[in-house]
Design a protein around this motif. Sequence first.
Motif, PDB file in Angstrom:
ATOM      1  N   UNK A   1       0.750  -1.041   0.138  1.00 22.62           N
ATOM      2  CA  UNK A   1      -0.048   0.043   0.093  1.00 22.62           C
ATOM      3  C   UNK A   1       0.905   1.190  -0.049  1.00 22.62           C
ATOM      4  N   UNK A   2       0.414   2.167  -0.911  1.00 26.19           N
ATOM      5  CA  UNK A   2       1.233   3.562  -0.978  1.00 26.19           C
ATOM      6  C   UNK A   2       0.242   4.513  -0.573  1.00 26.19           C
TER       7      UNK A   2
ATOM      8  N   UNK B   1      -0.402  -3.339  10.317  1.00 25.81           N
ATOM      9  CA  UNK B   1       0.785  -2.779  10.062  1.00 25.81           C
ATOM     10  C   UNK B   1       0.538  -1.336  10.282  1.00 25.81           C
ATOM     11  N   UNK B   2       1.464  -0.581  10.807  1.00 25.81           N
ATOM     12  CA  UNK B   2       1.413   0.869  11.149  1.00 25.81           C
ATOM     13  C   UNK B   2       2.323   1.788  10.337  1.00 25.81           C
ATOM     14  N   UNK B   3       1.802   2.796   9.803  1.00 25.70           N
ATOM     15  CA  UNK B   3       2.859   3.875   9.161  1.00 25.70           C
ATOM     16  C   UNK B   3       2.604   5.228   9.706  1.00 25.70           C
TER      17      UNK B   3
ATOM     18  N   UNK C   1       4.050   7.326   2.362  1.00 27.20           N
ATOM     19  CA  UNK C   1       4.121   6.121   3.047  1.00 27.20           C
ATOM     20  C   UNK C   1       3.919   4.729   2.164  1.00 27.20           C
ATOM     21  N   UNK C   2       4.705   3.968   2.525  1.00 27.10           N
ATOM     22  CA  UNK C   2       4.727   2.727   1.656  1.00 27.10           C
ATOM     23  C   UNK C   2       4.754   1.362   2.895  1.00 27.10           C
ATOM     24  N   UNK C   3       3.775   0.562   2.723  1.00 24.28           N
ATOM     25  CA  UNK C   3       3.505  -0.527   3.816  1.00 24.28           C
ATOM     26  C   UNK C   3       3.429  -1.900   3.053  1.00 24.28           C
ATOM     27  N   UNK C   4       3.957  -2.760   3.673  1.00 24.41           N
ATOM     28  CA  UNK C   4       3.966  -4.146   3.198  1.00 24.41           C
ATOM     29  C   UNK C   4       2.927  -4.789   4.072  1.00 24.41           C
ATOM     30  N   UNK C   5       1.837  -5.421   3.593  1.00 21.97           N
ATOM     31  CA  UNK C   5       0.795  -5.887   4.308  1.00 21.97           C
ATOM     32  C   UNK C   5       0.525  -7.303   4.097  1.00 21.97           C
ATOM     33  N   UNK C   6       0.690  -8.419   5.221  1.00 23.29           N
ATOM     34  CA  UNK C   6       0.616  -9.647   4.786  1.00 23.29           C
ATOM     35  C   UNK C   6      -1.005  -9.944   5.046  1.00 23.29           C
TER      36      UNK C   6
END
Length: 156
Positions: A123-124, A154-156, A143-148
Amino acid sequence: MRRMRVLAAGGAALAAVAAAALPAGAVDGAEADLAYHGAVSMAGGQVFVRFTPRNHGPSDVPDVTVRLRWSVPLADGQVLPPGCARSGPRVLLCRVGPLAAGEVGAQVAVRVRLQGRPSELRLEVDTVWAGGAVDRNRQNDEQRVLVLGTGDEYYF
């Protein structure tokens, strides 16, 4: 024919968001430091994102629009929150509204369904419109987050 109607409706919704994001007069030469902090989770092909916008200043921003971009296409035919519109197969634009300098905005919450049931995604989150204000510190509003797909936040 059905696909054309869906595209036309999507285009009309995007135009409405874009029109709402365009203030009567953009802030000429103003500077603001926008930031987004929140959390995202995914389970069973559904993603829940919530974040809080903040303007560290020094100037007020008359209107802000945020782009949420997924690495996996969104499912068709879903109801989006007010102020959000699809801008492509993997992109939503969401109006945040005005942000005064030094203030925290209202929390934005978005729940979407994805095509399929991916085990992970990226997610960006970034600013696509800031009412004409310049943000020289892009580190806290991109922000860039890898989500499983575990259901964990998952926090950003």
